[in-house]
Design an enzyme around this catalytic site. Structure first.
Site, short mmCIF file in Angstrom:
data_model
loop_
_atom_site.label_atom_id
_atom_site.label_comp_id
_atom_site.label_asym_id
_atom_site.label_seq_id
_atom_site.Cartn_x
_atom_site.Cartn_y
_atom_site.Cartn_z
N SER A 126 -27.07 -30.55 -19.96
CA SER A 126 -26.11 -29.86 -19.10
C SER A 126 -25.74 -30.70 -17.89
CB SER A 126 -26.75 -28.54 -18.65
OG SER A 126 -26.20 -28.09 -17.43
N GLY A 127 -24.45 -30.81 -17.63
CA GLY A 127 -24.00 -31.51 -16.43
C GLY A 127 -24.43 -30.79 -15.17
N LEU A 128 -24.32 -29.47 -15.21
CA LEU A 128 -24.75 -28.67 -14.05
C LEU A 128 -26.23 -28.88 -13.76
CD1 LEU A 128 -24.30 -26.42 -11.92
CD2 LEU A 128 -24.83 -24.77 -13.72
N ASP A 186 -22.07 -30.34 -9.20
CA ASP A 186 -21.48 -30.48 -10.54
C ASP A 186 -19.99 -30.81 -10.40
OD1 ASP A 186 -21.15 -30.41 -13.29
OD2 ASP A 186 -21.10 -28.21 -13.40
N ASP A 195 -23.18 -32.98 -22.20
CA ASP A 195 -22.03 -32.44 -21.50
C ASP A 195 -21.31 -33.62 -20.84
OD1 ASP A 195 -20.30 -31.17 -19.78
OD2 ASP A 195 -21.85 -30.02 -18.72
N ASP A 235 -18.48 -33.59 -19.35
CA ASP A 235 -17.50 -33.11 -18.36
C ASP A 235 -16.08 -33.34 -18.89
OD1 ASP A 235 -19.57 -32.24 -16.77
OD2 ASP A 235 -19.59 -34.01 -15.50
N GLU A 286 -14.41 -31.29 -21.81
CA GLU A 286 -13.60 -30.11 -21.51
C GLU A 286 -12.23 -30.52 -21.02
OE1 GLU A 286 -16.87 -29.20 -18.79
OE2 GLU A 286 -15.38 -28.62 -17.28
N LYS A 320 -14.28 -33.11 -12.23
CA LYS A 320 -14.31 -31.75 -12.75
C LYS A 320 -14.85 -30.75 -11.73
CE LYS A 320 -17.53 -29.75 -13.95
NZ LYS A 320 -18.41 -29.63 -15.12
N ASN A 337 -17.07 -26.97 -11.77
CA ASN A 337 -17.80 -26.06 -12.64
C ASN A 337 -16.96 -24.83 -12.94
OD1 ASN A 337 -19.84 -23.61 -13.05
ND2 ASN A 337 -20.84 -25.50 -13.71
N SER A 338 -17.01 -24.39 -14.19
CA SER A 338 -16.15 -23.29 -14.66
C SER A 338 -16.41 -21.97 -13.94
CB SER A 338 -16.37 -23.10 -16.16
OG SER A 338 -16.12 -24.29 -16.84
N ARG A 376 -14.02 -28.75 -25.61
CA ARG A 376 -14.24 -27.46 -24.93
C ARG A 376 -12.94 -26.97 -24.31
NH1 ARG A 376 -18.82 -26.84 -20.26
NH2 ARG A 376 -17.59 -25.67 -18.75
N HIS A 381 -14.92 -21.24 -23.84
CA HIS A 381 -15.74 -20.83 -22.70
C HIS A 381 -15.12 -19.62 -22.00
CE1 HIS A 381 -19.22 -21.30 -20.38
NE2 HIS A 381 -18.77 -22.06 -19.40
C1 SPV Z 1 -23.09 -27.09 -18.05
O1 SPV Z 1 -24.18 -26.61 -18.42
O2 SPV Z 1 -23.00 -28.02 -17.25
C2 SPV Z 1 -21.86 -26.54 -18.56
C3 SPV Z 1 -21.81 -25.15 -18.94
O3 SPV Z 1 -20.88 -27.23 -18.61
S1 SPV Z 1 -21.13 -24.28 -17.61
O4 SPV Z 1 -21.98 -24.49 -16.45
O5 SPV Z 1 -21.14 -22.91 -18.10
O6 SPV Z 1 -19.78 -24.72 -17.35
MG MG Z 2 -20.96 -28.78 -17.37
#
Ligand code: SPV
Ligand code: MG
Length: 294
Positions: free
Chosen positions: A46-48, A58, A85, A87, A114, A120, A122-123, A158, A189
């Site tokens: 996971s990027g986060l 992130d 991930d 990004d 994505e 980027k 975070n969503s 994504r 997502h």
């Molecule tokens: C991550 O885990 O970094 C993701 C998923 O990209 S989210 O945080 O839901 O965007």
């Molecule tokens: Mg991410």
């Protein structure tokens, strides 16, 4: 001696499997080992979580080579395929294909990108979630597919159309375009707590490529509901990092308060466990075999 497919092939098999499959978040060698120990057959880098674990945001504050260094520890620590991930691909098609080439060299099984802009966001954050143009993003997918040096390396596209508010028709149009461009799987997502838009997407998509789900916000939906609706693989996206954060906070607060370790000793992993997970037993055996007696 039975043949075990390599990690690229194992991730590809997970993506195309008819059975529900799962990826657990990991962000370093330790969390990768713990996920493997629990029985997970693949990891979500996971990027986060990697960002949070390294104390940054992130927002592409880590360079892609810094992410690669973290992946190397994870890949070395376990024998599991990693979906990283990626990004938004760290730039345009050219930056992304450099990343793909390195991932293949290092044995990382797949990457997810994505369809937003670099750097980027975070969503789940409020504020701008501007989508990349479909043409630009398809070019990125194609460039990645063209450069991958292992046939089973996976590129997951994504779709952020529901996150950005662009709507279901946009999401479905992008799904088709990304599949046509060569994506091996999609992520749709959502940041909603109810799964309605996810279930609608799964119903309307023709599933010519599989769909991965990340139910961080709609976690109350039974997993079986998601997989019965056509979700092929589910990602538990950030829960090792969040678990570690909580546990470290509680431990620090107790030690800070007590100026003593008495209250925490029984709550933390024993040192013997630390050595066992690190694999010290193997080193003892290797020393007996290779190290000249002093
Ligand atoms: C991550 O885990 O970094 C993701 C998923 O990209 S989210 O945080 O839901 O965007
Ligand atoms: Mg991410």
């Amino acid at each position: 001696h039975h043949y075990r497919p390599d990690r690229f092939t194992r991730l590809r098999d997970m993506l195309t499997s008819k059975e529900p499959r799962f990826l657990m978040e990991a962000h370093d060698g330790l969390s990768a080992k713990i996920a493997q120990e629990a029985g997970f057959e693949g990891l979500w880098a996971s990027g986060l979580s990697i960002s949070a674990a390294l104390g940054v945001r992130d927002n592409n504050e880590l360079s892609w080579t810094q992410v690669l260094a973290q992946l190397e520890y994870m890949n070395d620590a376990v024998d599991l395929p990693i979906l990283v991930d990626g990004d938004t691909g760290y730039g345009n098609f050219n930056n992304f294909r450099r990343f793909v080439a390195k991932l293949c060299e290092r044995g990382i099984a797949g990457v997810c990108i994505e369809d937003k802009l670099f750097p980027k966001t975070n969503s789940f954050l409020e504020g701008s979630q501007t989508l990349a143009s479909v043409e630009e993003f398809c070019g990125k997918i194609k460039a990645g597919k063209d450069i991958q040096s292992h046939p089973d390396f996976s590129i997951v596209a994504r779709i952020e159309a529901l996150i950005s508010g662009a709507g279901m028709e946009e999401a479905l149009m992008r799904a088709a375009a990304y599949a046509d461009a060569g994506a091996d799987a999609l992520v749709i997502h959502s940041k909603k707590a109810d799964p309605d838009e996810i279930l609608e997407f799964l119903d309307k998509w023709d599933h010519r490529v599989p769909v991965i789900l990340i139910p961080t916000k709609y976690y109350r939906t039974p997993t079986k509901t998601l997989t019965d609706a056509g979700g092929s693989l589910v990602i538990w996206a950030n829960h090792n990092m969040r678990a570690a954060m909580q546990a470290m906070r509680e431990t620090c607060a107790t030690i800070m308060r007590d100026q003593s370790l008495v209250a925490v000793e029984a709550e933390v992993a024993p040192l013997a466990d630390v050595f066992a997970l690190a694999g010290n037993e193997e080193l003892e055996r290797a020393e007996a075999q290779y190290l000249a007696a002093q």
